[in-house]
Design an enzyme around this catalytic site. Sequence first.
Site, PDB file in Angstrom:
ATOM      1  N   VAL A   2      45.329  63.546  26.591  1.00  0.00           N
ATOM      2  CA  VAL A   2      45.097  62.700  25.413  1.00  0.00           C
ATOM      3  C   VAL A   2      43.704  62.928  24.813  1.00  0.00           C
ATOM      4  O   VAL A   2      42.819  63.499  25.433  1.00  0.00           O
ATOM      5  CB  VAL A   2      45.289  61.208  25.760  1.00  0.00           C
ATOM      6  CG1 VAL A   2      46.697  60.957  26.252  1.00  0.00           C
ATOM      7  CG2 VAL A   2      44.288  60.747  26.807  1.00  0.00           C
ATOM      8  N   GLU A   3      43.541  62.438  23.575  1.00  0.00           N
ATOM      9  CA  GLU A   3      42.301  62.568  22.801  1.00  0.00           C
ATOM     10  C   GLU A   3      41.857  64.024  22.671  1.00  0.00           C
ATOM     11  O   GLU A   3      40.674  64.347  22.733  1.00  0.00           O
ATOM     12  CB  GLU A   3      41.182  61.710  23.416  1.00  0.00           C
ATOM     13  CG  GLU A   3      41.413  60.215  23.239  1.00  0.00           C
ATOM     14  CD  GLU A   3      40.213  59.383  23.649  1.00  0.00           C
ATOM     15  OE1 GLU A   3      39.141  59.958  23.905  1.00  0.00           O
ATOM     16  OE2 GLU A   3      40.346  58.150  23.698  1.00  0.00           O
ATOM     17  N   GLY A   4      42.810  64.897  22.499  1.00  0.00           N
ATOM     18  CA  GLY A   4      42.514  66.324  22.389  1.00  0.00           C
ATOM     19  C   GLY A   4      42.764  67.005  23.719  1.00  0.00           C
ATOM     20  O   GLY A   4      42.045  66.770  24.689  1.00  0.00           O
TER      21      GLY A   4
END
Length: 817
Positions: A503-505
Amino acid sequence: MQSAIILLVLIGALAYFRAPVVVWTLGVAAWLLGLQFGFGVAVPVAVWAAFAVVAAVLNLPPLRRAVFTGPVFGVFRKITPPMSQTEQEAINAGTVWWDRDLFSGKPDWNKLLSFPDPKLSAEEQAFLDGPTEELCKLIDDWKITHEDKDLPEEVWNFIKDHGFLGMIVKKQYGGLEFSNYAHAKVVTKIATRGGSAAVTVMVPNSLGPGELLQHYGTEEQKNYYLPRLAKGLEIPCFALTSPYAGSDAGAIPDYGYVCRGSYTDPRSGQRHEDVLGIRVSWEKRWITLAPVATILGLAFKLYDPEHLLGDKEDIGITCALVPTEHGGVQIGRRHFPGGSAFMNGPTWGRDVFIPMEWVIGGQEYVGQGWRMLVECLSVGRCISLPAMSVASGKVASFTTGAYARIRDQFGLPIGKFEGVDEAMARIGGFTYQMEASQDLALTGLDMGEKPSVLSAVLKYHNTERMRKALNDAMDVHGGRAVVLGPRNYLARAYQAIPIAITVEGANILTRSMIIYGQGAIRCHPFVLREMKAAMAGDGREFDDAITGHIGFVVSNFVRSLWMGLTGARLVGAPRGGETARYYKQLTRFSSAFALLSDMAMFSLGGSLKFREKLSARLGDMLSNLYIASACLKRFEREGAQKEDLAVLQWSVESALYDLQQAMDGFLANLPNRPLAFLLRRVIFPWGLTLKQPSDRTGTRVARALMEEGGTRERLTRGMFVPDDERDPVGVLQPALKAVVATEPVEQKLRKLTRDGKFRSLTSRERLAEALAAGQISQAEFDAVARARKLKRDVIMVDDFDKSLTHHDDGLLERLVF
């Protein structure tokens, strides 16, 4: 010959100390005068004339632009690849901070050490000691993840009632308005008890409606939503990721178009006819809190085919707030992230009409969504996942250190076997690196910075170190951590590793594209200036930037060669003693990194951003410079404790070694082989001289984890430790104390056994026999019996009935030996 040596030294000194052009001019002129009048060498008029021409070109900007930088500017404008709007907004998002110093080739170490130490206010400390501690006591992670698949209602209510969802909301709206440092420490503490609860708390305080509203919302939006978010009356989620666009958020297929329409406001029940708004369609996945959200933050591409807003048809990414009760909004289904039970799921809608006033910031902010997202993400990525990584490191350090000292094999605590010792050193060192790196970034955040590059460094390297630390902790625990059940305090975090990695990249993308892709342009002292000058057609600004850039390259070339030849021994350091050599090596490799970066851009041009393996290695260089410097800052901040020297040495030497290996891999794969050959001789004139931390250093770190003391306490500070010996984590510290205290008695009993003094067979019977024979006292008997009971509690694993439904905790009643 002597004059040539003087010239060489002069040029080296001018380059090393980055003298301005005018000083170079005066220096060379002085050398020519000395050559003619000091050494009696007749300098030809032609040489003086050539010097005068060059000096004039370099020192007179109009002439320099006409003769040199002007033609270069023309070529540069042609070869500079165009930047998309999303790339420009990503580059412009956030700020650069300490990362710029690391890119400079001359980090200002006094500046680093002068940064204020992050501290909790009295109110923040009270919240950690009070509500956060109480929340942790309510969390039963096994029950949450394997039985209920959700937080109990009691936990949900506690989170809402005590303001956990409004830590970032300003007090004027009823929030706690905590510092970023306090926010991170609250998330860390909760995460040491249960990941599902930590995610539930961290998401509303990270990238989501609360953060976006405070920065961009209209006054009406702020006044309505922020108090409700702070009190837990609204549960927010933010829907960005779609099945077709994960890390490439700019490619989201979700769209809306400007039109007029009618709707019923679910908040008031009032019907509104023929209003300007947006008809939006979306399909989102992996949205945390979506199944229970009451307010949906939504990112989509906006179009204006009827030109109701202006001449532009493609408006761009836009963010809106949509009540989930609004007609057409679909939520409620769930995903099941491995190892966790936090609410996460899809949301979708088709041709849902929303009024323009639901756009975050109102009509003025249509098309500004990507900039809003990347600016806020640069803050959230410094806090949420890095904090959970730190929490995992603390749990791994606390539990593995105690377990490795309590558990024995072949008559020795398993932590004293060198193979286990090596794994434990990594656990302690990675934990030290993770918290040091995050604390330094949090310092920047609380100083008003938004370090977008460092947030990417933290996201990637903290989650990767978490992965390694938990892997090592699982290996040391062996079968103790394999069996699932309430006693297994590692399994849920281990199972949840892919969540943090993804997540988040996604981590692969973050390392190969984002860290250096942003860092090279944002942190470099000249590149962004040159690119902006080229795009703006500003030859004057380009002249100033390119002139400085050339001097920068020459300086780093000389500095890298000199510091490589001398091993950086002659470089200054802000501290003496054991840490001085680390500051010197970091200065050396800062110059080398800056040189390699410039040579990569020079030799590869715009194609560098497609050379992801090379870009990743350049990112590793910058990251390890940052990690090592953060560890030095932490060591000083904590009073330069001598007992922490081993973990500092392991942490810094490990980062420096990784930095060296990244440079080696970069040079081995740089396509321009003659250039790579030259750079290797400049940066590594004596070869790869840095080594991994020694075995002795690693052993000292491992022993520090197994012993009560300052290092173990500082590494695990901020972790929730239950005071209940029936708890699988709570029993560890009492068991560690008891086992260490009774070791002399146990040694006496083993000697009596070897000497054939016992008739009985089991260790329990022999303990009673020793007491009856007066070989140990009643106090010693009681202490050993208690230590053995606690040790058994630490070692044993859970068992269930054959259907794996009913857990049996009657382990002590089945004690045989």
